[in-house]
Design an enzyme around this catalytic site. Structure first.
Site, PDB file in Angstrom:
ATOM      1  N   GLU A 364       0.779  -3.489  -6.411  1.00  0.00           N
ATOM      2  CA  GLU A 364       0.652  -3.830  -4.972  1.00  0.00           C
ATOM      3  C   GLU A 364      -0.448  -2.991  -4.314  1.00  0.00           C
ATOM      4  O   GLU A 364      -0.322  -2.579  -3.156  1.00  0.00           O
ATOM      5  CB  GLU A 364       1.994  -3.734  -4.261  1.00  0.00           C
ATOM      6  CG  GLU A 364       2.934  -4.819  -4.755  1.00  0.00           C
ATOM      7  CD  GLU A 364       4.113  -5.093  -3.865  1.00  0.00           C
ATOM      8  OE1 GLU A 364       3.985  -4.935  -2.639  1.00  0.00           O
ATOM      9  OE2 GLU A 364       5.163  -5.494  -4.405  1.00  0.00           O
TER      10      GLU A 364
HETATM   11  N1  CAA Z   1      -4.568  -8.281   7.268  1.00  0.00           N
HETATM   12  C1  CAA Z   1      -5.249  -9.363   7.685  1.00  0.00           C
HETATM   13  N2  CAA Z   1      -6.519  -9.618   7.281  1.00  0.00           N
HETATM   14  C2  CAA Z   1      -7.108  -8.748   6.434  1.00  0.00           C
HETATM   15  C3  CAA Z   1      -6.447  -7.595   5.970  1.00  0.00           C
HETATM   16  C4  CAA Z   1      -5.118  -7.372   6.427  1.00  0.00           C
HETATM   17  N3  CAA Z   1      -4.428  -6.307   6.029  1.00  0.00           N
HETATM   18  N4  CAA Z   1      -7.259  -6.925   5.153  1.00  0.00           N
HETATM   19  C5  CAA Z   1      -8.408  -7.607   5.094  1.00  0.00           C
HETATM   20  N5  CAA Z   1      -8.311  -8.718   5.881  1.00  0.00           N
HETATM   21  C6  CAA Z   1      -9.338  -9.725   6.140  1.00  0.00           C
HETATM   22  C7  CAA Z   1     -10.552  -9.065   6.794  1.00  0.00           C
HETATM   23  O1  CAA Z   1     -10.409  -9.017   8.198  1.00  0.00           O
HETATM   24  C8  CAA Z   1     -11.667  -9.990   6.376  1.00  0.00           C
HETATM   25  O2  CAA Z   1     -11.636 -11.154   7.175  1.00  0.00           O
HETATM   26  P1  CAA Z   1     -12.997 -11.854   7.699  1.00  0.00           P
HETATM   27  O3  CAA Z   1     -13.675 -12.343   6.458  1.00  0.00           O
HETATM   28  O4  CAA Z   1     -12.510 -12.927   8.584  1.00  0.00           O
HETATM   29  O5  CAA Z   1     -13.771 -10.779   8.388  1.00  0.00           O
HETATM   30  C9  CAA Z   1     -11.248 -10.417   4.962  1.00  0.00           C
HETATM   31  O6  CAA Z   1      -9.834 -10.251   4.908  1.00  0.00           O
HETATM   32  C10 CAA Z   1     -11.907  -9.595   3.882  1.00  0.00           C
HETATM   33  O7  CAA Z   1     -11.547  -8.241   4.100  1.00  0.00           O
HETATM   34  P2  CAA Z   1     -12.279  -7.030   3.383  1.00  0.00           P
HETATM   35  O8  CAA Z   1     -13.763  -7.161   3.602  1.00  0.00           O
HETATM   36  O9  CAA Z   1     -11.626  -5.771   3.822  1.00  0.00           O
HETATM   37  O10 CAA Z   1     -11.974  -7.326   1.842  1.00  0.00           O
HETATM   38  P3  CAA Z   1     -12.356  -6.513   0.532  1.00  0.00           P
HETATM   39  O11 CAA Z   1     -12.841  -7.461  -0.473  1.00  0.00           O
HETATM   40  O12 CAA Z   1     -13.206  -5.340   0.869  1.00  0.00           O
HETATM   41  O13 CAA Z   1     -10.897  -6.030  -0.012  1.00  0.00           O
HETATM   42  C11 CAA Z   1      -9.027  -4.577  -0.270  1.00  0.00           C
HETATM   43  C12 CAA Z   1     -10.072  -5.185   0.652  1.00  0.00           C
HETATM   44  C13 CAA Z   1      -8.134  -3.782   0.673  1.00  0.00           C
HETATM   45  C14 CAA Z   1      -9.602  -3.664  -1.330  1.00  0.00           C
HETATM   46  C15 CAA Z   1      -8.190  -5.719  -0.938  1.00  0.00           C
HETATM   47  O14 CAA Z   1      -8.949  -6.398  -1.915  1.00  0.00           O
HETATM   48  C16 CAA Z   1      -6.920  -5.186  -1.588  1.00  0.00           C
HETATM   49  O15 CAA Z   1      -5.915  -4.972  -0.923  1.00  0.00           O
HETATM   50  N6  CAA Z   1      -6.928  -5.028  -2.934  1.00  0.00           N
HETATM   51  C17 CAA Z   1      -5.714  -4.687  -3.688  1.00  0.00           C
HETATM   52  C18 CAA Z   1      -5.006  -5.947  -4.058  1.00  0.00           C
HETATM   53  C19 CAA Z   1      -3.589  -5.705  -4.456  1.00  0.00           C
HETATM   54  O16 CAA Z   1      -2.844  -5.019  -3.767  1.00  0.00           O
HETATM   55  N7  CAA Z   1      -3.182  -6.328  -5.560  1.00  0.00           N
HETATM   56  C20 CAA Z   1      -1.858  -6.227  -6.043  1.00  0.00           C
HETATM   57  C21 CAA Z   1      -1.290  -7.594  -6.257  1.00  0.00           C
HETATM   58  S1  CAA Z   1       0.452  -7.722  -6.471  1.00  0.00           S
HETATM   59  C22 CAA Z   1       0.844  -6.845  -7.848  1.00  0.00           C
HETATM   60  O17 CAA Z   1       0.506  -5.721  -7.936  1.00  0.00           O
HETATM   61  C23 CAA Z   1       1.636  -7.449  -8.952  1.00  0.00           C
HETATM   62  C24 CAA Z   1       3.028  -7.710  -8.606  1.00  0.00           C
HETATM   63  O18 CAA Z   1       3.545  -8.739  -8.958  1.00  0.00           O
HETATM   64  C25 CAA Z   1       3.858  -6.662  -7.935  1.00  0.00           C
END
Ligand code: CAA
Length: 403
Positions: A364
Site C-alpha cells: 500500500e
Molecule cells: N488524492 C486525490 N488525487 C491525487 C492524490 C490523492 N491522494 N494523489 C495524487 N492525485 C492526483 C494528482 O492531483 C494528479 O492529478 P492531476 O493530473 O489532475 O493534476 C494525479 O493524481 C497525478 O498525481 P502525481 O503527479 O502526484 O502522481 P505521481 O505519478 O507522481 O505518483 C505517488 C504519486 C504518490 C508516488 C503514487 O504513484 C503512489 O501512491 N504510489 C504508490 C502506489 C501504491 O501505494 N501501491 C500499492 C498498491 S496496493 C498493494 O500494495 C497490494 C495489496 O493488495 C495490498
C-alpha cells in the site's frame, strides 16, 4: 487510552479482541505453516458482525468509519498479522466502489462484502509498476458494449480467495495517468485467471497472487462510475483511506509482540533474576511501549481525520503508515532480541511477528513513497505553515545566495 475512545469504538475493539483470542490466536501458527486461509475465522467475524464495518448502511454495512476498521484490524493483528490484513484488504478493495461506483454497482457489490459472503481484492500494481503506479500497462479496450482487458497484475493480496476484484487499466493509453480507469471484475469472468501464488516471508495465511487478463471481456457496466479516466485519482483516494488499515495492522503486530516480550522477560531468569529486572532490558521495553503508544495516537488521529470528512487526508494517512510500520519493524525485531535464541526459532510465537511486520513497510505504498507524499504535502502547505513568519532566508545574518 480507552478514555479517548467512544462507547462504539470500545464495542468494536472488544468484539474484535474476542474473535482474536478465541479464533485467531489458537490458529495463527498453523495458518502460517499451512498457508491456508482462515475460513472459520471469517465465519466468526461474520457472527460478531464485524465484516463490512466501513461500508455505508444503505449498502448493508455499519457506516462505522475508518477508526473502527482500524480498531478491528489492530486487535486481529495482535494475534496474527496475516488475518489482520486478510480482513483489511476488503476495505482496500471496496473503497474504489464506495468512492466512485454508480448506485447500481454499489447495490450489487457492496452488500455481499458487508455480509462477509464475498471477498474483494485490489489490483493496481504490476511487474513493472509498483511505486510508480501511474505507469501501469494493463489495457481495457472499448469494443461495442464491452471492454476487453489484457495484461497482468502483481502482489494481489487475497487474490486466491477473492470473488471480486477492482482492477485499474488503461482505457486511453495516450493519456497516461489520466487514461487509467477502474473496473470491477468477477472471478469467473472468461479470460481472467488468478495466477501464481507468491511464497511470502510473512502473512503466509494470505494468498498473494498474480492476476492474468487475456482478452478478458467485461460489459461496459463494469467500468466503475460509468466514466473513463479518473482511475488514478480513485486509486490514490482509496489508498489514502486504506493506509490507516495497514498502519493498524502494524500497530497490532507491535502490540502483540510487545505483550509476548513482557511476558517472557518477566518469567525468564538469568544471572539469578528475571531478565526484565535488568535495567538494559527495562530500557528496551520502555522504548517499545513509548513507540507503540505514539504510533497508536497517530494512527487513530489519521483515522479520525478521515472520518471527519476532511479533504486533505493524504499527509496524515502517510504519516500514520510510516510511523506505525517502522515502529512495528523495530518493536518486533527487539522482541525477537529479547527472546534471545528462542526468538529465532519458529516453535516460539515471536519470529512470526517480525516476518509479518516487514510487509507493512512495503505494501500500500512503500515507506519511501509515504515520505514522498508527506514531503509533497509540506511543499503544498508551505505558505500555510510559514506565512506567519515575517522573515525570509534573505533576512538571515550572513546569508549570501551568491557566496
Ligand atoms: N488524492 C486525490 N488525487 C491525487 C492524490 C490523492 N491522494 N494523489 C495524487 N492525485 C492526483 C494528482 O492531483 C494528479 O492529478 P492531476 O493530473 O489532475 O493534476 C494525479 O493524481 C497525478 O498525481 P502525481 O503527479 O502526484 O502522481 P505521481 O505519478 O507522481 O505518483 C505517488 C504519486 C504518490 C508516488 C503514487 O504513484 C503512489 O501512491 N504510489 C504508490 C502506489 C501504491 O501505494 N501501491 C500499492 C498498491 S496496493 C498493494 O500494495 C497490494 C495489496 O493488495 C495490498
Amino acid at each position: 487510552m480507552h478514555e479517548m475512545l467512544t462507547k462504539e469504538n470500545i464495542d468494536y475493539m472488544e468484539r474484535a479482541r474476542e474473535v482474536a483470542e478465541k479464533y485467531v490466536r489458537p490458529r495463527a501458527a498453523e495458518l502460517d505453516q499451512t498457508r491456508e486461509y482462515g475460513w472459520d475465522i471469517l465465519e466468526a467475524l461474520k457472527s460478531y458482525e464485524l465484516t463490512g464495518a466501513w461500508i455505508p448502511k444503505e449498502y448493508g454495512g455499519h457506516d462505522a468509519g475508518v477508526l473502527n476498521l482500524c480498531l478491528i484490524v489492530e486487535q486481529l493483528s495482535r494475534a496474527c498479522g496475516g488475518v489482520g490484513v486478510a480482513f483489511a484488504v476488503n476495505a482496500l478493495g471496496s473503497f474504489p466502489i464506495i468512492l466512485g461506483g454508480t448506485e447500481e454497482q454499489k447495490q450489487k457489490y457492496l452488500p455481499p462484502i458487508a455480509k462477509g459472503e464475498s471477498l474483494i481484492a485490489f489490483g493496481l500494481s504490476e511487474k513493472a509498476s509498483g511505486s510508480d503506479a501511474g505507469s501501469l500497462r494493463t489495457t481495457a479496450t472499448a469494443d461495442g458494449d464491452d471492454y476487453v482487458l489484457n495484461g497482468h497484475k502483481k502482489w494481489n493480496t487475497n487474490g486466491g480467495v477473492a470473488s471480486v476484484f477492482t482492477i485499474f487499466a488503461l482505457t486511453q493509453p495516450d493519456k497516461g495517468i489520466r487514461g487509467i480507469s477502474p473496473f470491477i471484475v468477477e472471478k469467473d469472468t472468461s479470460g481472467f485467471t488468478v495466477g501464481k501464488r507468491e511464497d511470502t516471508l510473512g502473512i503466509r495465511t494470505v494468498s498473494v497472487n498474480e492476476l492474468d487478463f487475456e482478452d478478458c471481456r467485461v460489459p461496459a457496466s463494469q467500468l466503475l462510475g460509468g466514466k473513463e479516466g479518473g482511475g488514478f485519482k480513485n486509486a490514490m483516494m482509496t489508498l489514502d483511506r486504506a493506509r490507516p488499515g495497514v498502519a493498524a495492522q502494524a500497530l497490532g503486530l507491535a502490540q502483540g509482540a510487545f505483550e509476548w516480550a513482557l511476558r517472557y522477560t518477566s518469567e525468564r531468569r538469568q544471572f539469578g533474576q528475571t531478565v526484565m529486572s535488568h535495567q538494559a532490558v527495562q530500557f528496551m521495553l520502555a522504548d517499545m511501549a513509548t513507540q507503540i503508544e505514539a504510533a497508536r495516537q497517530l494512527v487513530y488521529a489519521s483515522a479520525r481525520l478521515i472520518d471527519s470528512g476532511a479533504k486533505n487526508i493524504n499527509k496524515m494517512a502517510a504519516m500514520g503508515k510510516v510511523f506505525a510500520t517502522d515502529t512495528a519493524m523495530k518493536v518486533t525485531t527487539d522482541a525477537v532480541q529479547l527472546f534471545g535464541g528462542y526468538g529465532y526459532c519458529n516453535d516460539y510465537p515471536i519470529e512470526k511477528y517480525m516476518r509479518d511486520a516487514k510487509i507493512t513497510q512495503i505494501y500500500e505504498g512503500t515507506n519511501q513513497v509515504q515520505r514522498l507524499v508527506i514531503g509533497r504535502a509540506l511543499t503544498r502547505e508551505l505558505k500555510e505553515l510559514t506565512g506567519h513568519l515575517d522573515v525570509t532566508v534573505e533576512h538571515f545574518p550572513d546569508y549570501d545566495p551568491d557566496a
